[in-house]
Design an enzyme around this catalytic site. Structure first.
Site: not given
Length: 250
Positions: A37, A90, A156, A160, A189, A191
């Protein structure tokens, strides 16, 4: 039985969200996990959590938008654990919201650099290492927006879609060399980051896009990634798997 026993895995963007869930799940299943990260504090916290639960993990800071960082990430993984079998590309960002005709060039370059070029850089250095280790599995994190469009996110959506295509191309190249390469397309999702930046009304709007009537959980994506990483998915390559609460079925 631990489905990833003695496997070495890299997970990028593993300091939070889906990446964190994947790293923790892999470790639970016996993998030695490289937590990568750009946020050192978050990455080290995930490593500590894995070790507290009896797992084996190591943190390496890397910016996926940097080819040199990707090369070093793989080299440091080999130095630490002696092999590489599984990678999960990811790390990604959403980027600012703006129509295509007004989208800032700098923002375009940043989103494409992290979300698409970053996946290519990962594959570029991961594949030779996995070949040398006898084969394995690569999972690239796409999105429902790797199959569908939406307004105000041209970079984006383009990135993708590119990840899905890149996954297919690479999968065909290495299908007969014991490397399986697949992509995953999460819906929206739940988060902490999402909840912090959206109003209750905006969250309700996102929920309404999913026929199941809720947002996904990071662990639900991690379970799909685990399956793709394991030998249970031994005949699966070049595929795109949505986990989206029915979003793409509409």
């Amino acid at each position: 039985m631990s489905s990833l026993k003695d496997k070495v895995a890299i997970v990028t963007g593993a300091g939070s969200g889906i990446g964190k869930a994947v790293a923790l799940t892999f470790a639970t299943e016996g993998a030695k996990v490289i937590v990568s990260d750009i946020n050192v504090e978050h990455g080290n916290a995930v490593v500590s959590e894995i070790k507290e639960k009896g797992g084996d993990a190591f943190f390496i800071k890397a910016d996926t938008a940097s080819a040199a960082d990707n090369e070093k990430l793989v080299a440091d993984t080999i130095a630490q654990y002696g092999a590489l079998h599984i990678t999960v590309n990811n790390a990604g960002i959403g980027g600012p919201a703006a129509p295509t005709g007004a989208y800032e060039i700098e923002s375009w370059d940043k989103v494409i650099g992290i979300n698409l070029s970053g996946v290519f850089y990962g594959l570029r250095y991961q594949i030779p290492a996995i070949l040398s280790s006898g084969g394995g599995s690569i999972i690239n994190m796409a999105s429902i927006l790797g199959q569908a469009g939406t307004k105000l996110s041209p970079a984006y959506v383009a990135a993708k879609h590119g990840v899905v295509g890149l996954t297919k191309a690479a999968a065909l190249e290495y299908a007969d060399q014991k490397i399986r390469i697949n992509s995953v397309g999460p819906g929206y999702i739940k988060t902490p980051l999402l909840e912090e930046h959206l109003t209750a009304e905006q969250m309700e709007g996102l929920v309404s896009l999913h026929p199941m009537g809720r947002l996904g959980e990071s662990q639900e994506i991690a379970e799909l990634v685990l399956w793709l990483a394991s030998e249970k998915a031994s005949f699966v390559t070049g595929a795109y798997y949505a986990a989206d609460g029915g979003y793409l079925a509409q």
